[in-house]
Design a protein around this motif. Structure first.
Motif, PDB file in Angstrom:
ATOM      1  N   MET A   1      18.120 -41.884-117.689  1.00 27.12           N
ATOM      2  CA  MET A   1      17.746 -40.649-118.375  1.00 27.12           C
ATOM      3  C   MET A   1      17.330 -40.988-119.814  1.00 27.12           C
ATOM      4  N   ILE A   2      16.153 -40.553-120.197  1.00 30.44           N
ATOM      5  CA  ILE A   2      15.626 -40.854-121.527  1.00 30.44           C
ATOM      6  C   ILE A   2      15.928 -39.703-122.478  1.00 30.44           C
ATOM      7  N   ASP A   3      16.461 -40.043-123.651  1.00 29.80           N
ATOM      8  CA  ASP A   3      16.689 -39.038-124.690  1.00 29.80           C
ATOM      9  C   ASP A   3      15.372 -38.873-125.460  1.00 29.80           C
ATOM     10  N   GLU A   4      14.666 -37.802-125.183  1.00 27.49           N
ATOM     11  CA  GLU A   4      13.337 -37.601-125.763  1.00 27.49           C
ATOM     12  C   GLU A   4      13.387 -37.425-127.276  1.00 27.49           C
ATOM     13  N   SER A   5      14.453 -36.811-127.780  1.00 33.36           N
ATOM     14  CA  SER A   5      14.545 -36.596-129.232  1.00 33.36           C
ATOM     15  C   SER A   5      14.684 -37.929-129.972  1.00 33.36           C
ATOM     16  N   LEU A   6      15.492 -38.833-129.431  1.00 33.30           N
ATOM     17  CA  LEU A   6      15.635 -40.149-130.056  1.00 33.30           C
ATOM     18  C   LEU A   6      14.355 -40.969-129.904  1.00 33.30           C
ATOM     19  N   ALA A   7      13.687 -40.829-128.765  1.00 29.99           N
ATOM     20  CA  ALA A   7      12.411 -41.521-128.579  1.00 29.99           C
ATOM     21  C   ALA A   7      11.390 -41.031-129.592  1.00 29.99           C
ATOM     22  N   ALA A   8      11.367 -39.717-129.835  1.00 31.51           N
ATOM     23  CA  ALA A   8      10.445 -39.161-130.827  1.00 31.51           C
ATOM     24  C   ALA A   8      10.818 -39.642-132.232  1.00 31.51           C
ATOM     25  N   LEU A   9      12.120 -39.732-132.508  1.00 24.87           N
ATOM     26  CA  LEU A   9      12.572 -40.233-133.810  1.00 24.87           C
ATOM     27  C   LEU A   9      12.110 -41.672-134.010  1.00 24.87           C
ATOM     28  N   SER A  10      12.198 -42.483-132.966  1.00 24.63           N
ATOM     29  CA  SER A  10      11.741 -43.871-133.043  1.00 24.63           C
ATOM     30  C   SER A  10      10.260 -43.929-133.408  1.00 24.63           C
ATOM     31  N   ASP A  11       9.458 -43.091-132.770  1.00 21.03           N
ATOM     32  CA  ASP A  11       8.021 -43.077-133.057  1.00 21.03           C
ATOM     33  C   ASP A  11       7.744 -42.644-134.491  1.00 21.03           C
ATOM     34  N   THR A  12       8.518 -41.658-134.976  1.00 19.08           N
ATOM     35  CA  THR A  12       8.341 -41.185-136.352  1.00 19.08           C
ATOM     36  C   THR A  12       8.704 -42.279-137.352  1.00 19.08           C
ATOM     37  N   LEU A  13       9.818 -42.971-137.083  1.00 18.05           N
ATOM     38  CA  LEU A  13      10.241 -44.052-137.980  1.00 18.05           C
ATOM     39  C   LEU A  13       9.222 -45.184-137.990  1.00 18.05           C
ATOM     40  N   ALA A  87      14.019 -51.214-138.602  1.00 19.51           N
ATOM     41  CA  ALA A  87      15.163 -51.448-137.722  1.00 19.51           C
ATOM     42  C   ALA A  87      15.546 -50.168-136.985  1.00 19.51           C
ATOM     43  N   GLY A  88      15.402 -49.025-137.690  1.00 22.53           N
ATOM     44  CA  GLY A  88      15.701 -47.741-137.062  1.00 22.53           C
ATOM     45  C   GLY A  88      14.805 -47.456-135.865  1.00 22.53           C
ATOM     46  N   VAL A  89      13.562 -47.968-135.907  1.00 22.76           N
ATOM     47  CA  VAL A  89      12.652 -47.805-134.768  1.00 22.76           C
ATOM     48  C   VAL A  89      13.286 -48.379-133.508  1.00 22.76           C
ATOM     49  N   LEU A  90      13.817 -49.596-133.625  1.00 24.00           N
ATOM     50  CA  LEU A  90      14.388 -50.273-132.467  1.00 24.00           C
ATOM     51  C   LEU A  90      15.740 -49.687-132.077  1.00 24.00           C
ATOM     52  N   VAL A  91      16.537 -49.328-133.073  1.00 24.64           N
ATOM     53  CA  VAL A  91      17.845 -48.739-132.771  1.00 24.64           C
ATOM     54  C   VAL A  91      17.676 -47.414-132.031  1.00 24.64           C
ATOM     55  N   ALA A  92      16.790 -46.558-132.532  1.00 24.64           N
ATOM     56  CA  ALA A  92      16.561 -45.270-131.887  1.00 24.64           C
ATOM     57  C   ALA A  92      15.964 -45.447-130.496  1.00 24.64           C
ATOM     58  N   ARG A  93      15.050 -46.414-130.345  1.00 21.95           N
ATOM     59  CA  ARG A  93      14.464 -46.678-129.031  1.00 21.95           C
ATOM     60  C   ARG A  93      15.544 -47.167-128.056  1.00 21.95           C
ATOM     61  N   GLY A  94      16.407 -48.048-128.541  1.00 20.22           N
ATOM     62  CA  GLY A  94      17.482 -48.552-127.687  1.00 20.22           C
ATOM     63  C   GLY A  94      18.454 -47.466-127.275  1.00 20.22           C
ATOM     64  N   MET A  95      18.804 -46.579-128.221  1.00 25.33           N
ATOM     65  CA  MET A  95      19.716 -45.481-127.895  1.00 25.33           C
ATOM     66  C   MET A  95      19.055 -44.480-126.956  1.00 25.33           C
ATOM     67  N   ILE A 148      -0.175 -52.859-133.163  1.00 26.65           N
ATOM     68  CA  ILE A 148       0.882 -52.630-132.176  1.00 26.65           C
ATOM     69  C   ILE A 148       0.936 -51.159-131.779  1.00 26.65           C
ATOM     70  N   GLY A 149       0.890 -50.291-132.801  1.00 30.60           N
ATOM     71  CA  GLY A 149       0.939 -48.858-132.518  1.00 30.60           C
ATOM     72  C   GLY A 149      -0.273 -48.363-131.752  1.00 30.60           C
ATOM     73  N   LEU A 150      -1.440 -48.941-132.028  1.00 31.33           N
ATOM     74  CA  LEU A 150      -2.674 -48.472-131.390  1.00 31.33           C
ATOM     75  C   LEU A 150      -2.858 -49.009-129.972  1.00 31.33           C
ATOM     76  N   PHE A 151      -2.528 -50.300-129.770  1.00 35.50           N
ATOM     77  CA  PHE A 151      -2.904 -50.949-128.519  1.00 35.50           C
ATOM     78  C   PHE A 151      -1.732 -51.376-127.634  1.00 35.50           C
ATOM     79  N   LEU A 152      -0.534 -51.486-128.189  1.00 38.42           N
ATOM     80  CA  LEU A 152       0.598 -51.952-127.388  1.00 38.42           C
ATOM     81  C   LEU A 152       1.646 -50.872-127.138  1.00 38.42           C
ATOM     82  N   TYR A 153       1.431 -49.699-127.692  1.00 40.76           N
ATOM     83  CA  TYR A 153       2.464 -48.662-127.585  1.00 40.76           C
ATOM     84  C   TYR A 153       2.767 -48.327-126.129  1.00 40.76           C
ATOM     85  N   ALA A 154       4.057 -48.185-125.825  1.00 40.68           N
ATOM     86  CA  ALA A 154       4.511 -47.791-124.490  1.00 40.68           C
ATOM     87  C   ALA A 154       5.568 -46.703-124.645  1.00 40.68           C
ATOM     88  N   GLU A 155       5.512 -45.713-123.813  1.00 35.18           N
ATOM     89  CA  GLU A 155       6.504 -44.642-123.839  1.00 35.18           C
ATOM     90  C   GLU A 155       7.894 -45.213-123.562  1.00 35.18           C
TER      91      GLU A 155
END
Length: 324
Positions: A1-13, A87-95, A148-155
């Motif tokens: 189950m993916i936490d969409e709010s944390l995923a969105a936070l990762s993208d914002t960071l 670092a918050g990008v990766l932490v939020a993505r991991g969570m 990375i953001g333009l060409f490697l981004y993955a949901e």
């Protein structure tokens, strides 16, 4: 189950990190501009030595104006804040995904760039003169982050089955650290070549009585300091990369029943290992020190970048499952 709010936070960071690094790079540029040394002309006008002592840099950075020093400190703070949000990008993505946040190319490349930034910050704190390479490191960092953001981004999503192993934390983590450190080492070698070229021009001008015009490059650390930085970071990163290659072979035996199969990823990882081994050997070999060894180090960085992009974007093999 993916936490969409944390995923969105990762993208914002991620976007915030790019912005902070861009501001830091611009501030480093301002520091170089306002702190530009006029030492070459001053030396000639004062009757100073026409040529530097043997083995010395042709230009020694002059005392930094107070305003430039403050800009440098601001740039360092911005870089540090960028590293925190990075670092918050990766932490939020991991969570958000409940897994280690380097399960695809987007996450792995993001982590590699973070390691490079942290390595630079450690070097700049330990040796303040190295702060002046900040713009030359952050410029490729910002470019890398944008690409990375333009060409490697993955949901944000779960790991593919092939990566669901405890070896992910060992093999991929050490590969990330090794790559990030080699990134800084390669930049230092590039700047070493630039600095030695600048020193040669200044020395030639001094010998003919027509000193070279002041340049922003005069604010770089000495060629010896850059060469030493490239070497020491490579020395630190080489055993980490060696362990990553060995751990990958052990994981391959566990997953595929063989330690080595000359898969494209394995092959290029081994080629990178050989190039960096050659660089470290060249640094201790008469005739290969200085510019020749620096070129080997730059080739090593090029091989690492090729290895990152080639397998997932061009070739097909057992490692082509990370996705983009």
């Amino acid at each position: 189950m993916i936490d969409e709010s944390l995923a969105a936070l990762s993208d914002t960071l991620f976007s915030v990190s790019v912005g902070l690094y861009s501001l830091a790079a611009a501030t480093f540029c301002a520091e170089l501009a306002f702190g530009r040394s006029r030492q070459p002309r001053e030396l000639v006008a004062a009757g100073g030595p026409a040529l530097p002592p043997a083995g010395a840099s042709a230009v020694t950075p002059a005392a930094e104006p107070e305003g430039a020093r403050r800009l440098g400190l601001v740039a360092m703070v911005l870089t540090g804040l960028g590293a925190v949000t990075h670092a918050g990008v990766l932490v939020a993505r991991g969570m958000a995904t409940d897994r280690l946040p380097w399960g695809n190319m987007y996450e792995f490349a993001t982590a590699v760039v973070l390691v490079a930034v942290v390595a630079y910050l450690v070097l700049a704190v330990r040796a303040p003169a190295l702060r002046h390479i900040g713009v030359f490191l952050l410029a490729p960092v910002v470019l890398s982050m944008v690409l990375i953001g333009l060409f490697l981004y993955a949901e944000a999503g779960p790991l593919v089955a092939a990566l669901r192993s405890s070896w992910l934390a060992i093999h991929v983590s050490t590969a990330t650290i090794g790559f990030g450190i080699f990134f800084v080492s390669g930049i230092a070698s590039i700047l070493y070549l630039v600095r030695t070229r600048r020193d040669a021009l200044v020395a030639a001008g001094a010998s003919t009585g027509a000193p070279a015009a002041p340049s922003l490059l005069d604010r770089l650390p000495t060629a010896a300091a850059l060469d030493r930085t490239a070497h020491r970071t490579a020395v630190f990163g080489f055993p980490i990369w060696t362990f990553a290659v060995i751990a990958g072979a052990i994981w391959a035996e566990s997953a595929w029943g063989r330690f080595w199969g000359w898969d494209p990823k394995e092959t290029w990882a081994f080629i990178a290992w050989i190039v960096y081994a050659a660089y470290l050997h060249a640094r201790t070999t008469a005739g290969w020190r200085g510019r020749p060894s620096a070129w080997i180090n730059i080739v090593g960085l090029a091989v690492m970048i090729f290895n990152l992009l080639f397998v997932n974007l061009v070739s097909t093999g057992l490692h082509s499952y990370g996705g983009v």
